[in-house]
Each structure stands twice: as structure tokens, then as C-alpha cells.
Design a protein around this motif. Structure first.
Motif, mmCIF file in Angstrom:
data_model
loop_
_atom_site.group_PDB
_atom_site.id
_atom_site.type_symbol
_atom_site.label_atom_id
_atom_site.label_comp_id
_atom_site.label_asym_id
_atom_site.label_seq_id
_atom_site.Cartn_x
_atom_site.Cartn_y
_atom_site.Cartn_z
ATOM 1 N N VAL A 1 0.815 -1.215 0.000
ATOM 2 C CA VAL A 1 0.000 0.000 0.000
ATOM 3 C C VAL A 1 0.847 1.263 0.000
ATOM 4 O O VAL A 1 0.504 2.259 -0.657
ATOM 5 N N THR A 2 1.970 1.250 0.703
ATOM 6 C CA THR A 2 2.701 2.494 0.946
ATOM 7 C C THR A 2 3.880 2.733 0.013
ATOM 8 O O THR A 2 4.367 3.859 -0.071
ATOM 9 N N ARG A 3 4.345 1.728 -0.701
ATOM 10 C CA ARG A 3 5.524 1.878 -1.552
ATOM 11 C C ARG A 3 5.123 1.894 -3.029
ATOM 12 O O ARG A 3 4.241 1.132 -3.438
ATOM 13 N N PRO A 4 5.777 2.730 -3.845
ATOM 14 C CA PRO A 4 5.464 2.726 -5.283
ATOM 15 C C PRO A 4 5.605 1.342 -5.910
ATOM 16 O O PRO A 4 4.750 0.924 -6.703
ATOM 17 N N ALA A 5 6.675 0.637 -5.563
ATOM 18 C CA ALA A 5 6.842 -0.717 -6.103
ATOM 19 C C ALA A 5 5.719 -1.631 -5.628
ATOM 20 O O ALA A 5 5.242 -2.504 -6.373
ATOM 21 N N GLY A 6 5.301 -1.459 -4.382
ATOM 22 C CA GLY A 6 4.208 -2.266 -3.858
ATOM 23 C C GLY A 6 2.907 -2.007 -4.581
ATOM 24 O O GLY A 6 2.139 -2.938 -4.875
ATOM 25 N N ARG A 7 2.650 -0.741 -4.901
ATOM 26 C CA ARG A 7 1.403 -0.421 -5.616
ATOM 27 C C ARG A 7 1.425 -0.983 -7.030
ATOM 28 O O ARG A 7 0.376 -1.326 -7.587
ATOM 29 N N LEU A 8 2.615 -1.081 -7.635
ATOM 30 C CA LEU A 8 2.718 -1.738 -8.943
ATOM 31 C C LEU A 8 2.379 -3.223 -8.819
ATOM 32 O O LEU A 8 1.691 -3.795 -9.672
ATOM 33 N N VAL A 9 2.868 -3.844 -7.745
ATOM 34 C CA VAL A 9 2.504 -5.234 -7.493
ATOM 35 C C VAL A 9 0.994 -5.348 -7.303
ATOM 36 O O VAL A 9 0.352 -6.272 -7.816
ATOM 37 N N GLY A 10 0.425 -4.395 -6.578
ATOM 38 C CA GLY A 10 -1.015 -4.405 -6.381
ATOM 39 C C GLY A 10 -1.786 -4.298 -7.687
ATOM 40 O O GLY A 10 -2.750 -5.035 -7.917
ATOM 41 N N ARG A 11 -1.342 -3.405 -8.568
ATOM 42 C CA ARG A 11 -2.059 -3.180 -9.833
ATOM 43 C C ARG A 11 -1.931 -4.366 -10.785
ATOM 44 O O ARG A 11 -2.927 -4.836 -11.341
ATOM 45 N N TYR A 12 -0.718 -4.856 -10.955
ATOM 46 C CA TYR A 12 -0.499 -5.866 -11.991
ATOM 47 C C TYR A 12 -0.485 -7.298 -11.456
ATOM 48 O O TYR A 12 -0.827 -8.227 -12.197
ATOM 49 N N GLY A 13 -0.104 -7.455 -10.202
ATOM 50 C CA GLY A 13 -0.090 -8.791 -9.634
ATOM 51 C C GLY A 13 -1.387 -9.157 -8.931
ATOM 52 O O GLY A 13 -1.871 -10.285 -9.051
ATOM 53 N N LEU A 14 -1.961 -8.192 -8.209
ATOM 54 C CA LEU A 14 -3.172 -8.440 -7.431
ATOM 55 C C LEU A 14 -4.418 -7.843 -8.083
ATOM 56 O O LEU A 14 -5.509 -7.977 -7.546
ATOM 57 N N ARG A 15 -4.248 -7.140 -9.209
ATOM 58 C CA ARG A 15 -5.362 -6.537 -9.955
ATOM 59 C C ARG A 15 -6.162 -5.578 -9.085
ATOM 60 O O ARG A 15 -7.382 -5.530 -9.150
ATOM 61 N N THR A 16 -5.424 -4.828 -8.273
ATOM 62 C CA THR A 16 -6.042 -3.867 -7.368
ATOM 63 C C THR A 16 -5.318 -2.538 -7.506
ATOM 64 O O THR A 16 -4.101 -2.465 -7.322
ATOM 65 N N ARG A 17 -6.051 -1.498 -7.823
ATOM 66 C CA ARG A 17 -5.488 -0.168 -8.038
ATOM 67 C C ARG A 17 -5.613 0.625 -6.730
ATOM 68 O O ARG A 17 -6.714 0.843 -6.242
ATOM 69 N N ILE A 18 -4.497 1.061 -6.187
ATOM 70 C CA ILE A 18 -4.445 1.629 -4.841
ATOM 71 C C ILE A 18 -4.137 3.119 -4.906
ATOM 72 O O ILE A 18 -3.212 3.546 -5.608
ATOM 73 N N ASP A 19 -4.877 3.895 -4.175
ATOM 74 C CA ASP A 19 -4.639 5.338 -4.077
ATOM 75 C C ASP A 19 -3.329 5.579 -3.326
ATOM 76 O O ASP A 19 -3.119 5.029 -2.243
ATOM 77 N N ARG A 20 -2.442 6.371 -3.892
ATOM 78 C CA ARG A 20 -1.148 6.634 -3.245
ATOM 79 C C ARG A 20 -1.246 7.660 -2.131
ATOM 80 O O ARG A 20 -0.312 7.812 -1.333
ATOM 81 N N ARG A 21 -2.357 8.382 -2.050
ATOM 82 C CA ARG A 21 -2.494 9.439 -1.050
ATOM 83 C C ARG A 21 -2.790 8.857 0.325
ATOM 84 O O ARG A 21 -3.589 7.939 0.460
ATOM 85 N N ALA A 22 -2.173 9.427 1.342
ATOM 86 C CA ALA A 22 -2.452 9.014 2.718
ATOM 87 C C ALA A 22 -3.819 9.541 3.146
ATOM 88 O O ALA A 22 -4.327 10.537 2.596
#
Length: 268
Positions: free
Chosen positions: A172-193
Motif C-alpha cells: 500500500v505504501t511503496r510505489p513498487a508495492g502499488r505496482l505489485v497491487g495493480r499488476y499482480g493483485l489486480r487492485t489499483r491503490i490510491d497513493r495518497r495518505a
């Protein structure tokens, strides 16, 4: 976060004109399109609908969500499933349980538009936190539920006490993690706190009564230990089921538990 509903509307495709399952794209008050599926009870008309709120990385199409919907629908209830923002075919970005309250409210209102006087909500993991917060924030409105069940829900935010939750925070908190979320977990995560930090689940519980509340948790949950469900149940008027041998959320909910859960939601 506001729970106001000015300007809301929904769009349905032509399958809504049939007596069978109906698909829709709902629009939340903040303009996000949410995919949803309504499945009527197969044998007879019923005044009860159950709205199912999936966990993080889930969607209306995931096998565990479909299995839960089928099981809950055996209890003289129609079932509404939907994908939270940032998941499945819905628009927007996941806010990890904050603005997802608006998604659930849109689904509850849609269930009422199908003619159901009574609507219960059942949420798993992130969805469990959402049903708790939504019931508190929408109490007394047309989106307020008539019964609530939270399965494998956290009691408080920012919990990092288990390895799965530390991995989740990295996603959730790291740019690389959000890429994993989008392409690996098919979940698009808001980067804003979060700003402000939303009402926590344990803070929401006292605001839900007199709506019946059930808290369900497995004693082998790898994400949230048993102090979470116990804190939720102690915070208000809630029934607590601690399930021996159960892991986390909809993937771990077996047919027997889903059967009991459906019966509880319909009779409360």
C-alpha cells in the motif's frame, strides 16, 4: 469523509429488465462507477437482501465471493455482490476502507430499489471494516442496514503486528508495492495518505446499535489476532463467534459457517 448522497444515480444494463440476475454500474456520490450484481432468491419473493462486501484484492467475480453469495442466498434472501473501487471492473482507486463506505451505501440503496424492505450487510476483512463504519455513518438513512456481520475485520488502523499485515503495508505504501497491487493483485491503490484519518472500526461499533451486529473471527487468522474481534465485540452490543480452525476472510469461510451466517442475517 461525507456520507451525503446528493446527486447520486445508477445505471443498469438491459438485464435489469428480466426476473433473473441483474447487473448494474452504480455511481457513488463522489462519482465512482461500481460494478454490481443482484441475484434474486430462486424459490419465492423475499423482503430481505444481503449485500456482500469483499476483502482487499477481491471482486464480484472472485470464486470465494461467488461461493459466499450462493451460500448466503440459500436463506430466503436475495444477494447483492459488488466490486469496491479500484477492484475488478469498478472505477476509482482503493482507499483501504475509507471511501469504500460510499460504495457499500450505493449497493444497499440499489438493493432497496429492487423492492427489499430489509437489507443486511456482510463484510469480510477490509469489507468487514467497511460494513461496521457504513452502519455507523448511515444509521437512520435509506442506506442504513438492518443487520450487520463483520467477518475477519480489523479493530484498528495501521496494524503491523503480523507478517501478512507488514507485507500489505508494503504493497500500500511503496510505489513498487502499488505496482505489485495493480499488476499482480489486480487492485489499483490510491497513493495518497488518509487525510483526515477515518473513523476506525472499533470507534464505529458503539454507533451501530440498535441494529443487530455479529462479529466473526477465526482463531487461526494470520492477519489479525483475537484481540481484534474481542475489542470490536466489547465496544458495543455485538454477538461474537470465534471459529476454531478458521483462517482469514471469505477464502477461509467454509460452507457450514456461511450457512450459519446466512441464517443469522435473515432472522435478525
Amino acid at each position: 469523509m461525507s456520507s451525503e448522497t446528493e446527486g447520486r444515480f445508477h445505471m443498469m444494463d438491459v438485464s435489469s429488465l428480466t426476473s433473473g440476475p441483474r447487473r448494474a454500474m452504480l455511481r457513488t456520490p463522489d462519482g465512482v462507477r461500481i460494478e454490481a450484481l443482484y441475484e434474486p432468491f430462486s424459490d419465492a419473493a423475499t423482503d430481505t437482501a444481503i449485500v456482500v462486501a469483499h476483502g482487499f484484492t477481491g471482486s464480484v467475480h472472485r470464486p470465494a465471493v461467488r461461493r459466499a453469495a450462493r451460500a448466503l442466498g440459500r436463506h430466503a434472501a436475495a444477494v447483492v455482490t459488488f466490486s469496491f473501487r479500484g477492484h475488478g471492473g469498478s472505477g476509482g482507486l482503493s482507499t483501504l476502507g475509507d471511501r469504500e463506505v460510499l460504495d457499500l451505501s450505493a449497493a444497499v440503496r440499489w438493493a432497496r430499489e429492487q423492492g427489499h424492505a430489509r437489507v443486511a450487510t456482510a463484510g469480510f476483512s477490509m469489507g468487514g471494516s467497511v460494513v461496521l463504519r457504513q452502519a455507523a455513518l448511515e444509521r437512520g438513512t435509506d442506506a442504513g442496514p438492518d443487520a450487520v456481520a463483520a467477518v475477519s475485520a480489523p479493530a484498528r488502523w495501521y496494524y503491523r503486528g503480523t507478517a501478512p499485515m507488514r507485507r500489505l503495508h508494503w504493497v500500500v505504501t511503496r510505489p513498487a508495492g502499488r505496482l505489485v497491487g495493480r499488476y499482480g493483485l489486480r487492485t489499483r491503490i490510491d497513493r495518497r495518505a488518509w487525510d483526515p484519518v477515518p473513523l476506525s472500526p472499533v470507534e464505529a461499533v458503539p454507533l451501530i446499535a440498535p441494529v443487530p451486529l455479529l462479529v466473526v473471527h477465526g482463531d487461526r487468522d494470520a492477519y489479525f489476532p483475537l484481540d481484534h474481534p474481542r475489542a470490536l465485540a466489547a465496544a458495543g452490543d455485538a454477538e461474537l463467534w470465534l471459529e476454531p480452525g478458521m483462517g482469514h476472510a471469505e477464502n477461509a469461510a467454509d460452507e457450514e459457517l456461511l450457512d450459519r451466517l446466512g441464517a443469522w442475517l435473515v432472522r435478525r
